[in-house]
Design an enzyme around this catalytic site. Structure first.
Site, PDB file in Angstrom:
ATOM      1  N   GLN A 164       0.708  -1.215  -0.038  1.00 11.38           N
ATOM      2  CA  GLN A 164      -0.098   0.013   0.082  1.00 11.38           C
ATOM      3  C   GLN A 164       0.871   1.195  -0.048  1.00 11.38           C
ATOM      4  OE1 GLN A 164      -3.746   0.448   2.629  1.00 11.38           O
ATOM      5  NE2 GLN A 164      -2.476   1.774   3.615  1.00 11.38           N
ATOM      6  N   GLU A 206      -3.196   9.266  -2.090  1.00 16.51           N
ATOM      7  CA  GLU A 206      -2.651  10.101  -0.915  1.00 16.51           C
ATOM      8  C   GLU A 206      -1.358  10.930  -1.610  1.00 16.51           C
ATOM      9  OE1 GLU A 206      -1.399   7.875   2.619  1.00 16.51           O
ATOM     10  OE2 GLU A 206      -3.270   7.209   2.882  1.00 16.51           O
ATOM     11  N   GLU A 286       4.674  -1.784   8.468  1.00 17.08           N
ATOM     12  CA  GLU A 286       3.305  -1.698   9.011  1.00 17.08           C
ATOM     13  C   GLU A 286       2.499  -2.820   8.555  1.00 17.08           C
ATOM     14  OE1 GLU A 286       1.675   2.287   8.902  1.00 17.08           O
ATOM     15  OE2 GLU A 286      -0.454   1.633   8.763  1.00 17.08           O
ATOM     16  N   ASP A 313      -1.591  -1.124  12.695  1.00 14.99           N
ATOM     17  CA  ASP A 313      -2.746  -0.337  12.010  1.00 14.99           C
ATOM     18  C   ASP A 313      -3.982  -1.290  12.031  1.00 14.99           C
ATOM     19  OD1 ASP A 313      -4.398   1.626  11.080  1.00 14.99           O
ATOM     20  OD2 ASP A 313      -3.112   1.323   9.079  1.00 14.99           O
ATOM     21  N   LYS A 338      -4.750   6.629  14.820  1.00 11.36           N
ATOM     22  CA  LYS A 338      -5.719   7.239  13.932  1.00 11.36           C
ATOM     23  C   LYS A 338      -6.832   7.735  14.730  1.00 11.36           C
ATOM     24  CE  LYS A 338      -4.509   5.047   9.739  1.00 11.36           C
ATOM     25  NZ  LYS A 338      -4.796   3.799   8.929  1.00 11.36           N
ATOM     26  N   ARG A 367      -5.705   9.654   7.362  1.00  8.64           N
ATOM     27  CA  ARG A 367      -6.397   8.547   6.616  1.00  8.64           C
ATOM     28  C   ARG A 367      -6.252   8.854   5.118  1.00  8.64           C
ATOM     29  NH1 ARG A 367      -9.145   5.186   9.965  1.00  8.64           N
ATOM     30  NH2 ARG A 367      -8.694   3.765   8.078  1.00  8.64           N
ATOM     31  N   SER A 368      -6.506   8.170   4.210  1.00 10.35           N
ATOM     32  CA  SER A 368      -6.362   8.349   2.805  1.00 10.35           C
ATOM     33  C   SER A 368      -7.390   9.245   2.164  1.00 10.35           C
ATOM     34  CB  SER A 368      -6.536   7.099   1.944  1.00 10.35           C
ATOM     35  OG  SER A 368      -7.759   6.214   2.413  1.00 10.35           O
ATOM     36  N   LYS A 389       2.375  10.113  10.181  1.00  4.84           N
ATOM     37  CA  LYS A 389       2.259   9.720   8.824  1.00  4.84           C
ATOM     38  C   LYS A 389       1.135  10.577   8.130  1.00  4.84           C
ATOM     39  CE  LYS A 389       1.155   5.422   6.481  1.00  4.84           C
ATOM     40  NZ  LYS A 389       0.348   4.131   6.819  1.00  4.84           N
TER      41      LYS A 389
HETATM   42  P1  PGA Z   1      -6.671   4.278   4.922  1.00  8.18           P
HETATM   43  O1  PGA Z   1      -5.202   3.600   5.202  1.00  8.18           O
HETATM   44  O2  PGA Z   1      -6.709   5.556   5.696  1.00  8.18           O
HETATM   45  O3  PGA Z   1      -7.060   4.197   3.535  1.00  8.18           O
HETATM   46  O4  PGA Z   1      -7.339   3.205   5.682  1.00  8.18           O
HETATM   47  C1  PGA Z   1      -4.031   4.237   5.667  1.00  8.18           C
HETATM   48  C2  PGA Z   1      -3.197   3.279   6.293  1.00  8.18           C
HETATM   49  O5  PGA Z   1      -3.415   2.039   6.013  1.00  8.18           O
HETATM   50  O6  PGA Z   1      -2.262   3.615   7.058  1.00  8.18           O
HETATM   51 ZN    ZN Z   2      -1.988   1.082   7.333  1.00  8.26          ZN
END
Ligand code: PGA
Ligand code: ZN
Length: 437
Positions: A164, A206, A286, A313, A338, A367-368, A389
């Protein structure tokens, strides 16, 4: 004390063009606080619910129900409460909706409310948010060590590659400005390499370059080439950080890399990642295994936890209890924080504290799906000693967070940058040059 007078939710739009929840909290003396809920695309199964209306309008993504909860029961429960009593406000949200994942109110409704209360309290105290957080929860404010995405993948790039996030960290930098300069050089070098190969195809969710690669490892090789093209020796000032987000392609102990048409069990997946750790200067990784693969995560941590930061995560979903259980079991040595996974500021801060109490790393994360909200820059600075991050080095919903750190640096002083300290127990504890593991 200054009491909350009104709470007002409105619909705004995030960086992917989806509706999201914004909340204004107004205190009796007229002071205001505002926050916006972000939204994930690769979500952990146990994180706070992102309440959407479903149906056909706005692709099912509308947030009218969540807004109804803000303007109805939440506003009624919080009116008259002391804005500076964050724990009390968050407990009131919990009493309204005791379900573990805020299934009734929606985590998007609760997180925007909770952060708006925090912002209002900071404004009322006439303090910048980072200072307010430091005074309430911190061990001394420090500017965080960033993780910055160079290539996006996985759920943020329509699964074009399986991994990812391919990111860099600059733990060898002596200031936040230096991190920005080095990252800029690596980011644009990566774009130039893609262009030279005829593979420049825009950016992912992102802001990282679109991952037009033939294999996952080609992405890693290209990242190394970009670091070198930027004049850096990989593994010295600059290191690699990966978010495998393995839950997205692994289930029940089977992992399938679609790009390579390769099917693996947990052992083979761990071996493959181990080969990557040997071949590339990776300082942080991660979700290396799926969120349901606890035995695999324990084994991965046993084999590699002394040489790489291993972040949970999707596996730990910003939950202090899960962090404590994982630490007990020897799974991971760091947690992603988060706020919207937890649903409230208090629960996110408790997760950060639980991690630090066990000597774990703690990475505050966007978040994305993001917005102009900059609370996480303040949160990571105010809590101190952490990492941040946010995504890539492009698009304003990302840059606004880095730029906010630069503004905080002006107030706090350049030596407040935490540098490589958050990786001291892993990366800096060994000879970190490529090929010497
Ligand atoms: P997400 O992913 O915000 O799309 O859930 C971010 C991450 O996995 O760190
Ligand atoms: Zn993640």
């Amino acid at each position: 004390m200054t009491a909350i007078e009104t709470i007002n939710g409105r619909r705004v739009w995030d960086s992917r063009g989806n509706p999201t929840v914004e909340v204004d909290v107004v205190l009796q003396n007229g002071v205001r606080g505002r926050a916006i809920a972000p939204a994930g695309a690769s979500r952990g199964r146990r994180e706070a619910v992102d309440l959407r209306d479903g149906g056909t309008g706005l692709r099912g993504m509308d947030v009218r129900r969540a807004l109804g909860n803000v303007n109805g029961p939440i506003a009624a429960a919080l009116a008259g409460r002391d804005a500076d009593d964050q724990a009390g406000a968050d407990a009131a949200l919990r009493r309204l909706d005791p379900s573990p994942m805020f299934e009734v109110l929606g985590g998007n409704a609760t997180v925007a409310t909770s952060l708006a209360v925090l912002n209002a309290a900071a404004a009322d105290a006439r303090k910048p948010l980072w200072r307010h957080i430091a005074d309430h929860y911190g061990t001394g404010p420090r500017l965080p060590l960033p993780e910055i995405q160079i290539f996006g993948g996985g759920a943020h790039a329509r699964e074009r590659i399986d991994i990812q996030d391919l990111m860099i960290m600059v733990p060898g930098a002596t200031s936040f400005d230096e991190v920005m300069e080095v990252t800029s050089a690596v980011y644009f070098a990566a774009g130039d390499i893609m262009a030279a190969k005829g593979r420049l195809a825009g950016i992912a969710d992102e802001g990282g370059w679109w991952p037009l690669f033939d294999s996952n490892e080609e992405a890693l090789e290209t990242l190394i080439a970009a670091i070198e093209m930027a004049g850096e020796t990989p593994g010295e000032r600059v290191v690699i950080s990966l978010d495998i987000a393995a839950s997205e392609f692994g289930r029940n102990g089977r992992y399938r890399l679609a790009l390579e048409d390769c099917d693996m069990d947990t052992g083979a997946m761990i071996d493959m990642l181990g080969r990557w750790l040997d071949a590339y200067p990776i300082a942080s990784i991660e979700d290396p295994l799926g969120e349901d693969d606890v035995a695999g995560t324990i084994e991965f941590t046993r084999r590699f936890g002394d040489r790489v930061q291993i972040i949970g995560d999707d596996y730990l979903v910003t939950n202090a209890g899960l962090v404590e259980a994982a630490a007990e079991a020897g799974a991971c040595n760091a947690v992603l924080v988060k706020v919207n996974q937890a649903g409230t500021v208090s629960a996110a801060v408790a997760t950060f504290a639980a991690a630090r109490a066990r000597g774990w790393g703690a990475v505050v994360s966007a978040r994305s799906g993001e917005t102009e909200d900059v609370a996480i820059s303040h949160l990571s600075t105010g809590l101190g000693g952490g990492q941040l991050k946010v995504g890539a080095f492009q698009r304003s919903e990302r840059m606004v967070k880095w730029n906010e750190c630069l503004r905080i640096q002006d107030e706090l002083g350049a030596d407040a940058f935490v540098g490589g300290a958050p990786l001291a127990a892993t990366w800096w504890g060994r000879d970190n040059r490529k090929g010497t593991t």
